[in-house]
Motif scaffolding. Sequence first.
Motif, PDB file in Angstrom:
ATOM      1  N   ARG A 106       0.807  -1.211   0.000  1.00 56.14           N
ATOM      2  CA  ARG A 106       0.000   0.000   0.000  1.00 56.14           C
ATOM      3  C   ARG A 106       0.846   1.270   0.000  1.00 56.14           C
ATOM      4  NH1 ARG A 106      -4.762   1.850   0.654  1.00 56.14           N
ATOM      5  NH2 ARG A 106      -4.949   3.732   1.890  1.00 56.14           N
TER       6      ARG A 106
ATOM      7  N   LEU B 112      -1.902  11.438  -6.554  1.00 54.55           N
ATOM      8  CA  LEU B 112      -2.983  10.498  -6.229  1.00 54.55           C
ATOM      9  C   LEU B 112      -3.532  10.818  -4.853  1.00 54.55           C
ATOM     10  CD1 LEU B 112      -1.192   8.609  -8.297  1.00 54.55           C
ATOM     11  CD2 LEU B 112      -2.854   6.985  -7.496  1.00 54.55           C
TER      12      LEU B 112
ATOM     13  N   GLU C 240      -8.725  10.585 -13.041  1.00 55.19           N
ATOM     14  CA  GLU C 240      -9.385   9.386 -12.506  1.00 55.19           C
ATOM     15  C   GLU C 240     -10.171   9.832 -11.283  1.00 55.19           C
ATOM     16  OE1 GLU C 240      -6.650   5.885 -12.276  1.00 55.19           O
ATOM     17  OE2 GLU C 240      -7.462   5.735 -10.259  1.00 55.19           O
ATOM     18  N   ASN C 241     -11.394   9.397 -11.161  1.00 51.81           N
ATOM     19  CA  ASN C 241     -12.215   9.801 -10.023  1.00 51.81           C
ATOM     20  C   ASN C 241     -13.212   8.684  -9.772  1.00 51.81           C
ATOM     21  OD1 ASN C 241     -13.791  11.093  -8.128  1.00 51.81           O
ATOM     22  ND2 ASN C 241     -14.623  12.613  -9.536  1.00 51.81           N
ATOM     23  N   GLN C 242     -12.849   7.748  -8.924  1.00 50.86           N
ATOM     24  CA  GLN C 242     -13.736   6.611  -8.702  1.00 50.86           C
ATOM     25  C   GLN C 242     -13.685   6.116  -7.265  1.00 50.86           C
ATOM     26  OE1 GLN C 242     -12.245   3.970 -11.628  1.00 50.86           O
ATOM     27  NE2 GLN C 242     -10.373   3.545 -10.543  1.00 50.86           N
TER      28      GLN C 242
ATOM     29  N   ASP D 150       5.300  11.181   5.620  1.00 49.99           N
ATOM     30  CA  ASP D 150       3.913  11.580   5.320  1.00 49.99           C
ATOM     31  C   ASP D 150       2.911  10.690   6.074  1.00 49.99           C
ATOM     32  OD1 ASP D 150       4.659  13.612   3.660  1.00 49.99           O
ATOM     33  OD2 ASP D 150       4.578  12.416   1.823  1.00 49.99           O
TER      34      ASP D 150
ATOM     35  N   ARG E 182      -6.966  10.791  -9.358  1.00 48.76           N
ATOM     36  CA  ARG E 182      -5.630  10.949  -9.947  1.00 48.76           C
ATOM     37  C   ARG E 182      -5.604  12.256 -10.729  1.00 48.76           C
ATOM     38  NH1 ARG E 182      -1.116   7.767 -11.977  1.00 48.76           N
ATOM     39  NH2 ARG E 182      -1.971   5.920 -11.004  1.00 48.76           N
TER      40      ARG E 182
ATOM     41  N   PRO F  40       2.564   6.053  -7.078  1.00 49.17           N
ATOM     42  CA  PRO F  40       3.808   6.394  -6.388  1.00 49.17           C
ATOM     43  C   PRO F  40       3.839   5.915  -4.933  1.00 49.17           C
ATOM     44  CG  PRO F  40       2.456   8.347  -6.731  1.00 49.17           C
ATOM     45  CD  PRO F  40       1.775   7.233  -7.425  1.00 49.17           C
ATOM     46  N   HIS F  41       5.033   5.828  -4.378  1.00 46.80           N
ATOM     47  CA  HIS F  41       5.160   5.374  -2.987  1.00 46.80           C
ATOM     48  C   HIS F  41       4.740   6.494  -2.034  1.00 46.80           C
ATOM     49  CE1 HIS F  41       8.805   7.759  -3.086  1.00 46.80           C
ATOM     50  NE2 HIS F  41       8.857   7.677  -1.777  1.00 46.80           N
ATOM     51  N   THR F  42       4.455   6.110  -0.787  1.00 44.78           N
ATOM     52  CA  THR F  42       4.140   7.107   0.234  1.00 44.78           C
ATOM     53  C   THR F  42       5.376   7.236   1.122  1.00 44.78           C
ATOM     54  OG1 THR F  42       1.931   6.183   0.228  1.00 44.78           O
ATOM     55  CG2 THR F  42       2.401   7.758   1.973  1.00 44.78           C
TER      56      THR F  42
ATOM     57  N   VAL G 259     -14.334  -1.996  -7.474  1.00 43.20           N
ATOM     58  CA  VAL G 259     -14.417  -0.582  -7.832  1.00 43.20           C
ATOM     59  C   VAL G 259     -15.866  -0.163  -8.055  1.00 43.20           C
ATOM     60  CG1 VAL G 259     -13.647   1.149  -9.504  1.00 43.20           C
ATOM     61  CG2 VAL G 259     -12.139  -0.729  -8.908  1.00 43.20           C
ATOM     62  N   GLU G 260     -16.160   1.061  -7.601  1.00 45.65           N
ATOM     63  CA  GLU G 260     -17.471   1.697  -7.776  1.00 45.65           C
ATOM     64  C   GLU G 260     -18.593   0.942  -7.061  1.00 45.65           C
ATOM     65  OE1 GLU G 260     -17.842   4.629  -8.770  1.00 45.65           O
ATOM     66  OE2 GLU G 260     -16.267   5.101 -10.198  1.00 45.65           O
TER      67      GLU G 260
ATOM     68  N   LYS H 131      -0.332  11.203  -2.484  1.00 46.16           N
ATOM     69  CA  LYS H 131       0.971  10.753  -2.974  1.00 46.16           C
ATOM     70  C   LYS H 131       1.318  11.517  -4.234  1.00 46.16           C
ATOM     71  CE  LYS H 131      -0.126   5.979  -1.747  1.00 46.16           C
ATOM     72  NZ  LYS H 131      -0.178   4.614  -2.242  1.00 46.16           N
TER      73      LYS H 131
ATOM     74  N   GLU I 160      -6.570   9.851  -1.925  1.00 46.20           N
ATOM     75  CA  GLU I 160      -7.660   8.991  -1.461  1.00 46.20           C
ATOM     76  C   GLU I 160      -8.459   9.795  -0.459  1.00 46.20           C
ATOM     77  OE1 GLU I 160      -6.508   5.054  -0.124  1.00 46.20           O
ATOM     78  OE2 GLU I 160      -4.931   5.030  -1.640  1.00 46.20           O
TER      79      GLU I 160
ATOM     80  N   ASN J   2     -10.893   7.546  -5.035  1.00 36.57           N
ATOM     81  CA  ASN J   2      -9.521   7.663  -5.534  1.00 36.57           C
ATOM     82  C   ASN J   2      -9.462   8.650  -6.690  1.00 36.57           C
ATOM     83  OD1 ASN J   2      -9.218   5.553  -3.745  1.00 36.57           O
ATOM     84  ND2 ASN J   2      -7.711   4.513  -5.000  1.00 36.57           N
TER      85      ASN J   2
END
Lengths: 218, 459
Positions: A36, B136, B303-305, A125, B52, A119-121, A74-75, B127, B138, B50
């Motif tokens: 993650r 990105l 992206e927006n989901q 952060d 982007r 990208p990584h976190t 998703v969704e 991120k 969330e 999420n």
Amino acid sequence: MKKISKKVKIIALLLAIIIIVGAIVTLTIGLNFNLRYQETKKIQLYLEKDFEISDIKKITDEVLPNQDVIIQKVEVYEDSVSIISTDITEEQKINLIDKINEKYEIELSADNTEITTIPHTRGRDIIRPYVVPFIIATVIILVYMAIRYRKLGMIKTIVKTAFLLVIAQAVLLSVIAIIRIPIGRVTIPLVLVVYVLSLLGVTNYFEKGLKEKKKEEE
Amino acid sequence: MKKIKIGTITLAIIAITMIAFFGVYTQVQNRMENQVKDYDYAMDLKGSRNVRLTVNTESKTTIKDADGNIVEDSDDLTDEQIAENGYTKEETPNNSEEIKNAENYRASQKIIEKRLQKLGLEDYIIKVDEETGDILIELPENDKTDSVISNITTTGKFEIIDTQTGEVLMDNSDIKLAKVLYGSDSSTTSSGTSVYLDIEFNKEGKKKLEEISNQYVKIEETTEDTSTEEDTTTTEKTITMKIDNEEIMSTSFDEPIKTGKLQLSIGSSTTDNDTLQGYIEQASSMATVLDTGNIPITYDLNENQYILSEVTENQVEIAIYVVLGMVVVALIVLIIRYKSLGTLGAIAYIGFISLLTIVIRYTNVVLSIEGLLGMVVTFSLNYILINKLLARNDNRLEAYKECFVKIIPVIILAITFCFTSWRPINSFGMVMFWGIVLMVAYNGLVTNSLLKIKEGKEK
């Protein structure tokens, strides 16, 4: 001056070793971040129907062997799937889509499916939102401890409490670093639990000291 | 009598347990509906929106005349007309190559994060890809999510320009603070509420505003003609305020502004609360965007989901079974150790767990993973307390006091975390707070009563 028992000395030595090794591992190899928080690749597929995550997991296990994978619906209609892994090559993408097409009898096109990079976190952060609440809570607790156990010496109480709380967290983080527990969703909750446990331990220790002191006074 | 009392309390605990774990179902139209409120889950357990943002790659076309000045209203000009007039066409990228660097990407991320904080978001993950500039985010999914997204995608470029010449008179660097103000509308006879956007400028901005408000005024010139009648002509120099190149207003000033503050009326309403709320939201959005500064990069929403949590039902089930297993073992130990008193302690303990799960649902606690662990910690603390109460049946009040003295630092921690807006910490604090409040009340009333009745000490 109180004589330190052999048992306490051994425990202190053991904890010191854990913390030193943990620090070395963190500075040299670094912490093991969960998928993650790593830089990852993602593909998203519209399956047009309900599906079970366990079925997709079976497919990803075949196509992406020995790779950590996050599978999410998703969704609101839950008919699309998001697959995230450390790396997804073009070849793996085609294989994944072929197997999913076969399983769900659909005709997804690999050409229309894009591999995106997440990208990584950064570690700082992740911890930043927690720092201020922890500092405020600790300061209030230290003030309370100093007042409650003033008979045992205010400064001594503050120093001992702060030291034990820091040591408990340092040991936890060292253990996480040494045995390569992935830094993820459960890490902060774990830190919180250890913090509560160390608070209970410290209070118990001072309560005993206070009782002894009262007995001495009587 | 003793048995009846214990039986009644036990039945009440069973009823609470049934309500907590199975619910209360009533028929609503043609289906059965649980009347017990459901848990409110945080982003880590429910799912998140999420988003982007990708770096905009488009260019802006500008038509310039022979002197290099921008030609206004040139949208309808054909290539032939441009050539005929001696104009030139220039393509200016929205993001030049010089500004596309890691430093600006990070700066954009920080400004977006500031906006999220100003908008009062309790939980988010942000991120940035330092190579591509992709950001990105969330966000928790709720009624405000779409409005939040529109705020973070706004660049936030603020300008006050001369309406006639287009000269930039003030920009973002002159703003110190932007906030929303409400007040009763004195301009109308009705008792309405007006919403204002209050922009406070810094020292430099204050000076500029004073100068501008002196210059951009209505000037009335009176001339006497031959027939001794007076003619009054009014000339007006106006400024235009723009946010993200969109015109917000054009105006002139009645008097010089020396306070360094500009109040813009967003709207007013007498009775309609929804309309008023809309104005407040609009003003808050503008204030947030202005207060956090100009995003150096122009971004596109790519992206927006809504994506469901990666914590699956299966994983939650496993966690519940593990906790239940531990509770069962702990209760068996209690029963073996304290026999009949232990059994009553176990019954009381189950009642506590059930009641806490109900209390959490009705006290607006949003459950995150931290909150779930807070529940486990509370269960453990309550187990220790019941154990102490059973062990010290000679002086139960003393055991009760001792236990609570020892958890005062944990209570401080819980209360402090309750005041934190960051959702995961707040969830832990709230669960612990309600858990401890319930521990004090429940064990004092229920557990203590059960044990007293059993020992025949009841009055």
